[in-house]
Design a protein around this motif. Structure first.
Motif, mmCIF file in Angstrom:
data_model
loop_
_atom_site.group_PDB
_atom_site.id
_atom_site.type_symbol
_atom_site.label_atom_id
_atom_site.label_comp_id
_atom_site.label_asym_id
_atom_site.label_seq_id
_atom_site.Cartn_x
_atom_site.Cartn_y
_atom_site.Cartn_z
ATOM 1 N N LYS A 348 0.841 -1.201 0.000
ATOM 2 C CA LYS A 348 0.000 0.000 0.000
ATOM 3 C C LYS A 348 0.881 1.259 0.000
ATOM 4 N N ILE A 349 1.896 1.213 0.872
ATOM 5 C CA ILE A 349 2.797 2.365 0.966
ATOM 6 C C ILE A 349 3.573 2.547 -0.335
ATOM 7 N N TYR A 350 4.018 1.422 -0.923
ATOM 8 C CA TYR A 350 4.770 1.491 -2.185
ATOM 9 C C TYR A 350 3.905 2.054 -3.306
ATOM 10 N N LEU A 381 -3.872 12.678 -2.214
ATOM 11 C CA LEU A 381 -3.108 11.512 -1.792
ATOM 12 C C LEU A 381 -2.911 11.501 -0.274
ATOM 13 N N SER A 382 -2.612 12.689 0.268
ATOM 14 C CA SER A 382 -2.418 12.806 1.705
ATOM 15 C C SER A 382 -3.700 12.497 2.467
ATOM 16 N N TYR A 383 -4.829 12.974 1.928
ATOM 17 C CA TYR A 383 -6.125 12.708 2.565
ATOM 18 C C TYR A 383 -6.456 11.208 2.522
ATOM 19 N N GLU A 384 -6.183 10.580 1.390
ATOM 20 C CA GLU A 384 -6.445 9.136 1.248
ATOM 21 C C GLU A 384 -5.628 8.320 2.246
ATOM 22 N N TYR A 399 4.844 4.958 7.058
ATOM 23 C CA TYR A 399 3.698 5.835 6.774
ATOM 24 C C TYR A 399 4.077 7.300 7.031
ATOM 25 N N HIS A 400 4.704 7.562 8.195
ATOM 26 C CA HIS A 400 5.090 8.937 8.535
ATOM 27 C C HIS A 400 6.193 9.450 7.595
ATOM 28 N N ALA A 401 7.082 8.555 7.206
ATOM 29 C CA ALA A 401 8.123 8.964 6.249
ATOM 30 C C ALA A 401 7.497 9.379 4.925
ATOM 31 N N LEU A 402 6.495 8.630 4.507
ATOM 32 C CA LEU A 402 5.795 8.972 3.265
ATOM 33 C C LEU A 402 5.093 10.320 3.381
ATOM 34 N N GLN A 403 4.414 10.544 4.535
ATOM 35 C CA GLN A 403 3.729 11.826 4.737
ATOM 36 C C GLN A 403 4.733 12.984 4.707
ATOM 37 N N GLY A 404 5.930 12.725 5.289
ATOM 38 C CA GLY A 404 6.959 13.764 5.279
ATOM 39 C C GLY A 404 7.434 14.076 3.868
ATOM 40 N N HIS A 405 7.559 13.053 3.046
ATOM 41 C CA HIS A 405 7.969 13.268 1.646
ATOM 42 C C HIS A 405 6.913 14.043 0.869
ATOM 43 N N ILE A 406 5.658 13.709 1.140
ATOM 44 C CA ILE A 406 4.566 14.427 0.459
ATOM 45 C C ILE A 406 4.591 15.905 0.836
ATOM 46 N N ASP A 407 4.740 16.152 2.154
ATOM 47 C CA ASP A 407 4.778 17.554 2.618
ATOM 48 C C ASP A 407 5.973 18.296 2.016
ATOM 49 N N ASN A 408 7.085 17.601 1.898
ATOM 50 C CA ASN A 408 8.286 18.205 1.325
ATOM 51 C C ASN A 408 8.061 18.618 -0.124
ATOM 52 N N VAL A 409 7.469 17.704 -0.916
ATOM 53 C CA VAL A 409 7.193 18.008 -2.330
ATOM 54 C C VAL A 409 6.199 19.148 -2.450
#
Length: 424
Positions: A348-350, A381-384, A399-409
């Motif tokens: 899911k994360i991938y 994507l972040s909401y999903e 999961y948190h690492a992914l959220q951090g990458h999204i926020d960074n972008v």
């Protein structure tokens, strides 16, 4: 996580049920209706069959009783598989019977009575009946087969003697009408007919002097002693000690009867005959004992048989034959649960990372409109990720690492948009 384990449980259940179904095709469940062959309705075999019928039907098995002329006819029906079980007297089986049939157990000893006219004096040898009118039992009975074997070892020529084939009632009637000098019968000592006959002072019971010698020639026979007065103390029946030969009453089956049903029959025989000395037993058998019966007589009831009804215990016992191949299949499946679980959780994360990578690798080439669309896609994507997908605790760090990458972008896209507005 719950859905995943539910899927695995469903797969395992289907595998177990399919395996059990395939096994029942290979080895069908035991039959629920059987037929037992006995002797005449007036005989002890028939009385035993009624007891077995009542006990077996308490386990949901329908029992039909077939009356026969005796052991010879019963053996014929067993060989033809027209009956499932039958009461057979030892000394009646042929070599073919011994190869085709199996004994469940011996149930009691049956003495061979030889009654003769008292006016003949004291007789202790079978050869003394030469040229006398005798009945050796009804055609099809075990008495005939046994008597013929015994007489063949003496000087009594059956072809020259006046031989009749009558049942016990007919023999006794013919004796009283002076048409017979002697008659043979195999019957239990506590029979009412024996009491009646022993009261008749016109006849005697042949006290077989060489009874022990006959047991050497015929291992299925036993020397059988009846003490004076043991049948009826008041009437003093018999009036003196008697030595007879005894054969064994045996329950026999054919090879097509399911082993679990043979075992159940042995259990019922034990319950009904538990007070009769050593019986039921694997001793005194002429026909080889069935493996299932032998196992029970040696070891008794199993743990399953003590706590479950017959059919449940039987089917659980049958299922054990599947355990080894089933465990062989289940072990790699169970072993793969954790890797599969990890893969499904991370997949899911991938998947979200793939969507993020498409934006993060190309956002610098986007025009203003495309940047706005990219920002909206990242918000979606972040909401999903936050609201629609349950990520297991063990994978929260990803999961948190992914959220951090999204926020960074998102921040980088916003900075570019602001820089673009300032330059304008």
């Amino acid at each position: 996580m719950k859905k995943h384990f539910l899927r695995v449980l469903i797969i395992l259940s289907i595998l177990v049920c399919s395996s059990f179904y395939l096994y029942t095709l290979i080895k069908p469940t035991p039959i629920t209706e059987i037929t037992i062959a006995t002797g005449r309705e007036s005989g002890i075999y028939y009385q035993y069959a009624k007891l077995y019928k009542k006990s077996l039907e308490s386990n949901g098995i329908i029992v039909n009783i077939v009356k026969t002329a005796g052991s010879i006819e019963t053996l014929k029906l067993l060989n033809e598989k027209k009956v499932d079980f039958g009461f057979v007297q030892s000394g009646t089986a042929s070599l073919e019977d011994k190869e085709r049939l199996k004994s469940v157990a011996s149930i009691y000893l049956e003495p061979l009575w030889i009654f003769y006219r008292a006016s003949l004096g004291d007789i202790t040898y079978l050869k003394s009946l030469k040229d006398k009118n005798i009945s050796i039992g009804e055609f099809g009975s075990g008495t005939v087969a046994l008597t013929e074997k015994l007489l063949s070892q003496t000087n009594l020529n059956l072809q020259k003697s006046n031989i009749s084939h009558l049942d016990l009632d007919s023999s006794y009637r013919a004796f009283k009408e002076n048409r017979l000098d002697a008659f043979f019968t195999v019957i239990a000592p506590d029979s009412k007919k024996i009491r009646e006959i022993l009261k008749n002072r016109d006849l005697k019971t042949l006290n077989l002097k060489r009874a022990l010698a006959f047991t050497k020639y015929f291992p299925f026979l036993e020397e059988y002693k009846i003490s004076e007065g043991s049948i009826d103390l008041k009437e003093n029946l018999p009036s003196l000690d008697i030595t007879l030969l005894a054969t064994t009453a045996t329950v026999v089956t054919h090879n097509s009867v399911d082993s679990s049903l043979v075992r159940l029959m042995a259990i019922k025989m034990k319950e009904i005959s538990s007070r009769r000395d050593i019986f039921p037993s694997q001793k005194f058998l002429e026909i080889p004992i069935h493996t299932a019966s032998k196992k029970y007589l040696l070891n008794g009831e199993s743990f399953l048989e003590k706590i479950f009804p017959y059919w449940i215990a039987s089917n659980i016992d049958r299922l054990k034959y599947l355990l080894i191949p089933l465990l062989t299949l289940l072990f790699p499946l169970i072993k793969s649960i954790i890797p599969i679980y990890r893969w499904r959780s991370r997949s899911k994360i991938y998947r979200w990372y793939r969507e993020l990578d498409e934006i993060s690798e190309n956002w610098e080439k986007f025009n203003e409109k495309e940047l706005i669309e990219a920002e909206k896609a990242l918000d979606k994507l972040s909401y999903e990720i936050r609201s629609k997908t349950d990520v297991p605790l063990a994978f929260k760090w990803e999961y948190h690492a992914l959220q951090g990458h999204i926020d960074n972008v998102k921040n980088r896209i916003k900075n570019k948009s602001l820089f673009h507005d300032e330059t304008i």
